[in-house]
Design a protein around this motif. Sequence first.
Motif, PDB file in Angstrom:
ATOM      1  N   UNK A   1      -1.252  13.630 -50.374  1.00  0.00           N
ATOM      2  CA  UNK A   1      -0.336  14.739 -50.650  1.00  0.00           C
ATOM      3  C   UNK A   1      -1.077  15.781 -51.485  1.00  0.00           C
ATOM      4  N   UNK A   2      -1.750  16.706 -50.812  1.00  0.00           N
ATOM      5  CA  UNK A   2      -2.536  17.714 -51.521  1.00  0.00           C
ATOM      6  C   UNK A   2      -3.997  17.652 -51.114  1.00  0.00           C
ATOM      7  N   UNK A   3      -4.874  18.274 -51.940  1.00  0.00           N
ATOM      8  CA  UNK A   3      -6.306  18.295 -51.655  1.00  0.00           C
ATOM      9  C   UNK A   3      -6.998  17.118 -52.341  1.00  0.00           C
ATOM     10  N   UNK A   4      -7.788  16.378 -51.573  1.00  0.00           N
ATOM     11  CA  UNK A   4      -8.508  15.250 -52.145  1.00  0.00           C
ATOM     12  C   UNK A   4      -9.519  15.751 -53.181  1.00  0.00           C
ATOM     13  N   UNK A   5      -9.526  15.133 -54.353  1.00  0.00           N
ATOM     14  CA  UNK A   5     -10.458  15.496 -55.424  1.00  0.00           C
ATOM     15  C   UNK A   5     -11.099  14.225 -55.966  1.00  0.00           C
ATOM     16  N   UNK A   6     -12.433  14.219 -56.043  1.00  0.00           N
ATOM     17  CA  UNK A   6     -13.164  13.048 -56.536  1.00  0.00           C
ATOM     18  C   UNK A   6     -14.135  13.490 -57.634  1.00  0.00           C
ATOM     19  N   UNK A   7     -14.023  12.866 -58.788  1.00  0.00           N
ATOM     20  CA  UNK A   7     -14.858  13.192 -59.952  1.00  0.00           C
ATOM     21  C   UNK A   7     -15.529  11.919 -60.465  1.00  0.00           C
TER      22      UNK A   7
END
Length: 305
Positions: free
Chosen positions: A210-216
């Motif tokens: 649900x939304x933009x995938x973000x990986x940190x």
Amino acid sequence: MPKKPFSSTKPKTSLPDRKYQVGEEAELLSFLITHLNQGRNSIKSLLARGQVFVGERAETKYNYMLKPGQLVSIRKERLTETVPLAGLVILHEDDDIIVVNKDSGLLSIASDKETDLTAYRQLTAHVRVNDPKSRIFVVHRLDRDTSGVMMFAKSEAAQQKLQTNWQEIVKERSYVALVEGTVKKTEGTIKSWLKETSTLRMYSSERPNDGQLAVTHYKLLQAGRQFSLLEVHLETGRKNQIRVHMQDIGHPVVGDKKYGSKAKPIPRLGLHARVLSFEHPSSGKLMRFDTGIPKLFYSPFKGEK
């Protein structure tokens, strides 16, 4: 009648400088806003034109740290006819790109609230010194209060190649973050789906996909009783990604009130874009720029054993 001798542009009797004694440590821009009866953009223009001196040295950096006892003066005459860059330093320039180190407090490009003295506007003026038709093109951005390395293109073709192939061209993009609290894990990965509210605040959705995938990814560099210093690598580059993810793990970036910070041990946001490594859009040559860790980020650890 004999002709009068040619006079310089500087008047014989120059107007007096305005001088201010520094009482306590402060950033130059904040100090000037407090002491001058002028708007923020007007003060930034004084800095850009080289009219602000600390002692006998012209200073253009917004975040220059003043120390008690120093004398700040505002000169009536410009230092030079060529307007220097304020709040950023050019690290590399060629026919295709410009790589800069941006100070905290400088907008990358114009927003609805401010249209003057952005990195974009200053660099546009810079490239037009030799060719009035020259342009620069936005490749990526840094938040206003985030400092560090960023890149602009000097042609539309270079911009398109960099943006279209960003994930393949960029080999390393790392930050340093000064965060609240003692981070226990020496390294970790944060993954979420980011969304934006109507008030332009980013947040991690509780629902997968649900939304933009973000990986940190992060590594612990130094931990104290109240603060920790992290090295942060972006696998994705979403708006406010690091700031949201630090809040998600309970360690917001210091000075980031928008995303949960309650402490301000340094007079700026504790986020700096340290390294940018990429393949040159024309030559394919690997280029790497490391701007180091701001000394200010170590100050909260002083005195701790």
